[in-house]
Scaffold this active site. Structure first.
Site, mmCIF file in Angstrom:
data_model
loop_
_atom_site.group_PDB
_atom_site.id
_atom_site.type_symbol
_atom_site.label_atom_id
_atom_site.label_comp_id
_atom_site.label_asym_id
_atom_site.label_seq_id
_atom_site.Cartn_x
_atom_site.Cartn_y
_atom_site.Cartn_z
ATOM 1 N N LYS A 169 0.884 -1.170 0.000
ATOM 2 C CA LYS A 169 0.000 0.000 0.000
ATOM 3 C C LYS A 169 0.918 1.215 0.000
ATOM 4 O O LYS A 169 1.503 1.571 1.019
ATOM 5 C CB LYS A 169 -0.883 -0.113 1.226
ATOM 6 C CG LYS A 169 -1.790 0.977 1.681
ATOM 7 C CD LYS A 169 -2.187 2.077 0.808
ATOM 8 C CE LYS A 169 -2.485 3.272 1.666
ATOM 9 N NZ LYS A 169 -1.777 4.477 1.281
ATOM 10 N N GLY A 220 6.450 4.968 8.449
ATOM 11 C CA GLY A 220 5.666 6.201 8.379
ATOM 12 C C GLY A 220 5.719 6.903 9.720
ATOM 13 O O GLY A 220 6.659 6.703 10.497
ATOM 14 N N SER A 221 4.714 7.692 9.989
ATOM 15 C CA SER A 221 4.761 8.517 11.196
ATOM 16 C C SER A 221 4.439 7.692 12.450
ATOM 17 O O SER A 221 3.777 6.651 12.384
ATOM 18 C CB SER A 221 3.757 9.656 11.062
ATOM 19 O OG SER A 221 2.462 9.117 10.950
ATOM 20 N N THR A 222 4.857 8.199 13.582
ATOM 21 C CA THR A 222 4.601 7.540 14.869
ATOM 22 C C THR A 222 3.091 7.460 15.124
ATOM 23 O O THR A 222 2.585 6.448 15.608
ATOM 24 C CB THR A 222 5.319 8.311 15.993
ATOM 25 O OG1 THR A 222 6.727 8.234 15.732
ATOM 26 C CG2 THR A 222 5.038 7.730 17.362
ATOM 27 N N THR A 224 0.571 7.232 12.931
ATOM 28 C CA THR A 224 -0.049 6.136 12.175
ATOM 29 C C THR A 224 0.435 4.793 12.730
ATOM 30 O O THR A 224 -0.331 3.828 12.774
ATOM 31 C CB THR A 224 0.277 6.252 10.677
ATOM 32 O OG1 THR A 224 -0.005 7.577 10.251
ATOM 33 C CG2 THR A 224 -0.541 5.296 9.848
ATOM 34 N N GLY A 225 1.684 4.746 13.169
ATOM 35 C CA GLY A 225 2.220 3.512 13.758
ATOM 36 C C GLY A 225 1.372 3.050 14.930
ATOM 37 O O GLY A 225 1.084 1.859 15.083
ATOM 38 N N GLU A 242 8.852 1.176 11.510
ATOM 39 C CA GLU A 242 9.912 2.175 11.327
ATOM 40 C C GLU A 242 9.217 3.526 11.343
ATOM 41 O O GLU A 242 8.596 3.921 10.357
ATOM 42 C CB GLU A 242 10.611 1.955 9.972
ATOM 43 C CG GLU A 242 11.345 0.638 9.846
ATOM 44 C CD GLU A 242 12.668 0.599 10.602
ATOM 45 O OE1 GLU A 242 13.023 1.603 11.257
ATOM 46 O OE2 GLU A 242 13.335 -0.438 10.543
ATOM 47 N N CYS A 276 13.772 10.007 7.308
ATOM 48 C CA CYS A 276 13.476 9.599 8.686
ATOM 49 C C CYS A 276 14.704 9.782 9.564
ATOM 50 O O CYS A 276 14.646 10.423 10.600
ATOM 51 C CB CYS A 276 12.999 8.159 8.714
ATOM 52 S SG CYS A 276 14.092 7.043 7.836
ATOM 53 N N GLU A 374 9.498 16.899 14.774
ATOM 54 C CA GLU A 374 10.211 16.477 13.562
ATOM 55 C C GLU A 374 9.869 17.458 12.434
ATOM 56 O O GLU A 374 8.718 17.532 12.008
ATOM 57 C CB GLU A 374 9.749 15.056 13.186
ATOM 58 C CG GLU A 374 10.504 14.486 12.015
ATOM 59 C CD GLU A 374 9.967 13.131 11.553
ATOM 60 O OE1 GLU A 374 8.757 12.862 11.669
ATOM 61 O OE2 GLU A 374 10.780 12.344 11.048
HETATM 62 P P1 NAD Z 1 2.150 8.574 7.345
HETATM 63 O O1 NAD Z 1 2.166 7.836 8.645
HETATM 64 O O2 NAD Z 1 1.227 9.706 7.192
HETATM 65 O O3 NAD Z 1 1.782 7.555 6.158
HETATM 66 C C1 NAD Z 1 2.500 6.360 5.941
HETATM 67 C C2 NAD Z 1 1.605 5.359 5.216
HETATM 68 O O4 NAD Z 1 0.565 4.895 6.067
HETATM 69 C C3 NAD Z 1 0.910 5.908 3.994
HETATM 70 O O5 NAD Z 1 0.960 4.948 2.957
HETATM 71 C C4 NAD Z 1 -0.510 6.131 4.476
HETATM 72 O O6 NAD Z 1 -1.448 6.119 3.432
HETATM 73 C C5 NAD Z 1 -0.689 4.947 5.397
HETATM 74 N N1 NAD Z 1 -1.729 5.072 6.401
HETATM 75 C C6 NAD Z 1 -2.323 6.184 6.877
HETATM 76 N N2 NAD Z 1 -3.212 5.894 7.843
HETATM 77 C C7 NAD Z 1 -3.174 4.560 8.008
HETATM 78 C C8 NAD Z 1 -3.834 3.644 8.894
HETATM 79 N N3 NAD Z 1 -4.717 4.036 9.798
HETATM 80 N N4 NAD Z 1 -3.496 2.342 8.813
HETATM 81 C C9 NAD Z 1 -2.579 1.920 7.923
HETATM 82 N N5 NAD Z 1 -1.940 2.733 7.056
HETATM 83 C C10 NAD Z 1 -2.227 4.044 7.101
HETATM 84 O O7 NAD Z 1 3.672 8.978 7.080
HETATM 85 P P2 NAD Z 1 4.247 9.892 5.882
HETATM 86 O O8 NAD Z 1 3.824 11.301 6.130
HETATM 87 O O9 NAD Z 1 3.965 9.259 4.580
HETATM 88 O O10 NAD Z 1 5.827 9.770 6.117
HETATM 89 C C11 NAD Z 1 6.564 10.624 6.920
HETATM 90 C C12 NAD Z 1 6.877 9.998 8.258
HETATM 91 O O11 NAD Z 1 7.491 8.729 8.054
HETATM 92 C C13 NAD Z 1 7.879 10.770 9.080
HETATM 93 O O12 NAD Z 1 7.497 10.793 10.427
HETATM 94 C C14 NAD Z 1 9.184 9.969 8.946
HETATM 95 O O13 NAD Z 1 10.095 10.133 9.987
HETATM 96 C C15 NAD Z 1 8.649 8.588 8.865
HETATM 97 N N6 NAD Z 1 9.614 7.711 8.208
HETATM 98 C C16 NAD Z 1 10.257 6.771 8.976
HETATM 99 C C17 NAD Z 1 11.210 5.942 8.402
HETATM 100 C C18 NAD Z 1 11.965 4.925 9.214
HETATM 101 O O14 NAD Z 1 12.629 4.071 8.635
HETATM 102 N N7 NAD Z 1 11.889 4.939 10.524
HETATM 103 C C19 NAD Z 1 11.511 6.078 7.041
HETATM 104 C C20 NAD Z 1 10.828 7.051 6.302
HETATM 105 C C21 NAD Z 1 9.873 7.853 6.903
#
Ligand code: NAD
Length: 467
Positions: A169, A220-222, A224-225, A242, A276, A374
């Site tokens: 996704k 992705g973001s903390t 959403t994590g 991550e 990240c 961040e």
């Molecule tokens: P985000 O969390 O907004 O989105 C990440 C993904 O999750 C997208 O594909 C989004 O559509 C999906 N998503 C959104 N809501 C969801 C849900 N409820 N359930 C499942 N999936 C869902 O993050 P972003 O804005 O795309 O990325 C930026 C963030 O990612 C920053 O905080 C950055 O630090 C982090 N990041 C971390 C790493 C790492 O390796 N630790 C690497 C790259 C980016």
């Protein structure tokens, strides 16, 4: 039709797709499929069916197929880089879109080549226990927009190597980069084994709690994590998370400002700060503070910024309008608190709508949003310190713990590194990744490891056989 055959291969008709803008110009570069939860269900069913035979092939044959996929990516790397440079915005050169495309091939090959043997856990008195790593089933790969193709590959390649099927996704901002790299892989993989479902956050949420998913690889973001952790209560999917980072860097007394400047600059500004594990808060000892700031300022003012497709550029736009707003808000807030803007501090509208000048901020302390949050953009707060103990305490006073770095004398730096709370601490470098060296965060930056043998184990089920 465009000049890019790979882009043409993944874009759908205008009337059935969603327009995807060039991050620098806003011009539509192609159309992404709009898929629903029903499409997701179908992809998961097909993946589950294809996985059985794929698992049966064994490591050697799967690795052979993955090496073919790596070659395919290499052959079409320039087209892939072209999609990334336009959709995500990172410039072709430097640690940019060509670097990302080349990295995809490197990581696929590495997943194919990494050796993973059963471990003997116990052997005595006629009993022998071994640990084997067997396929989990279907792995979901949910990724962000900043390194869309490379992070996708980090999730996909090890999962395939270990005998799983993968449903991806992509971020809704960068689906074409992910579709492009998957298109290249799929020229060699069995049908249905690796699928992309390009949809909204709703599809992301559905995939995370899907009963047909055995593991979620999430980057992705903390925020959403945390939602993904909640979803995993439904399907008990294993998770690798991550998440966000707010990586500190500490420059020690006696550091040679000129010698460290370039690595420091790119540790901060790689991908225009949208990384990240980029350095996001810089603590500099009083004795070298002004020299370090002067070096960074010189680099900030001389490093060309512009559209990703410009061969001369090394810095690009913010990928999304939302990210541009975050960066502008954090800098405005710092200025309002009395921080000093050494260079930058404003948008660069002559370059395009979402460009923000490379910005260095001093006379700022922890507690300011620019330090505590961040920024994920081309801005660095430089915090002056005089007591190293205090700098270490501040570096650790964050809920995040992805990466960190220490700059200066390597012996002293190592002692400091041991006291920093992070998944990786670099010395005299920041953010350099190696496909053989595990990478992952602590605290709110997530859990689980990617890369190397640890990364392969993370997309497999541990299984003990006792004879
Ligand atoms: P985000 O969390 O907004 O989105 C990440 C993904 O999750 C997208 O594909 C989004 O559509 C999906 N998503 C959104 N809501 C969801 C849900 N409820 N359930 C499942 N999936 C869902 O993050 P972003 O804005 O795309 O990325 C930026 C963030 O990612 C920053 O905080 C950055 O630090 C982090 N990041 C971390 C790493 C790492 O390796 N630790 C690497 C790259 C980016």
């Amino acid at each position: 039709m465009t000049e890019n055959a790979l882009l043409d291969a993944v874009t759908v008709d205008a009337d059935s797709g969603r327009p995807i803008p060039d991050a620098a110009t806003g011009e539509t570069i192609g159309f992404a499929p709009v898929q629903s939860v029903a499409d997701l269900d179908e992809a998961v069913d097909a993946a589950r069916a294809a996985q059985i035979e794929w698992a049966r092939l064994g490591h050697e044959e799967r690795s052979r197929v993955l090496r073919l996929a790596a070659e395919e990516i290499e052959t079409h790397a320039e087209e892939l880089a072209g999609v990334i440079a336009r959709e995500q915005g990172k410039p072709l050169n430097g640690a940019g879109a060509r670097f990302e495309a080349a990295g995809c091939a490197v990581w696929v090959r590495n997943a194919a080549d990494t050796v993973i043997e059963p471990e003997v856990l116990f052997e005595a008195e006629g009993t022998r226990s071994e640990m084997h790593y067997v396929p989990l089933g279907v792995v979901a790969a949910i990724g962000p927009w900043n390194w869309p193709a490379l992070i996708g590959i980090w999730q996909i390649a090890p999962a395939l190597r270990m005998g799983n099927a993968v449903v991806v996704k992509p971020s809704s901002y960068t689906p074409l980069s992910v579709l492009a790299v998957v298109e290249l892989m799929n020229r060699h993989l069995p049908d249905g084994l690796l699928a992309v479902v390009s949809g909204s956050r709703e599809v992301g949420a559905a995939i995370a709690r899907h009963p047909g998913i055995d593991k979620v690889m999430f980057t992705g973001s903390t925020e959403t994590g945390r939602e993904i952790v909640r979803s995993s209560a439904e399907n008990l999917a294993r998770l690798t998370l991550e998440l966000g980072g707010n990586d500190p860097g500490i420059v020690l007394p006696g550091a040679d400002a000129r010698a460290i400047a370039e690595s420091l600059f790119w540790g901060i500004f790689i991908n225009t700060g949208q990384t990240c594990a980029a350095l996001k808060r810089l603590y500099v000892h009083d004795s070298v503070h002004d020299a370090v700031v002067a070096e960074l300022q010189a680099l900030a003012e001389s490093t060309p910024m512009g559209p990703g497709t410009g061969e001369e550029n090394l810095l690009g736009p913010l990928t999304t309008p939302q990210q541009f707003e975050i960066v502008a808000r954090l800098v405005d807030d710092a200025r309002a608190r009395g921080a000093k803007i050494v260079t930058g501090g404003e948008p660069a509208p002559e370059l395009g709508a979402h460009f923000y000048r490379t910005t260095i901020v001093t006379d700022i302390e922890d507690g300011a949003a620019l330090v505590d949050e961040e920024q994920f953009g081309p801005v660095i707060p430089v915090i002056r310190y005089s007591d190293l103990e205090d700098a270490i305490a501040r570096a650790n006073a964050s809920e995040q713990g992805l990466g960190a770095s220490v700059w200066g004398d390597p012996v002293q730096a190592r002692e400091v590194a041991e006291r920093i709370e992070a998944g990786t601490v670099w010395i005299n470098q920041h953010g350099t990744l190696n496909p053989m060296v595990p990478f992952g965060g602590v605290k709110a930056s997530g859990y689980g490891l990617e890369f190397g043998a640890h990364g392969l184990q993370a997309v497999a089920a541990p299984k003990v056989i006792t004879v």
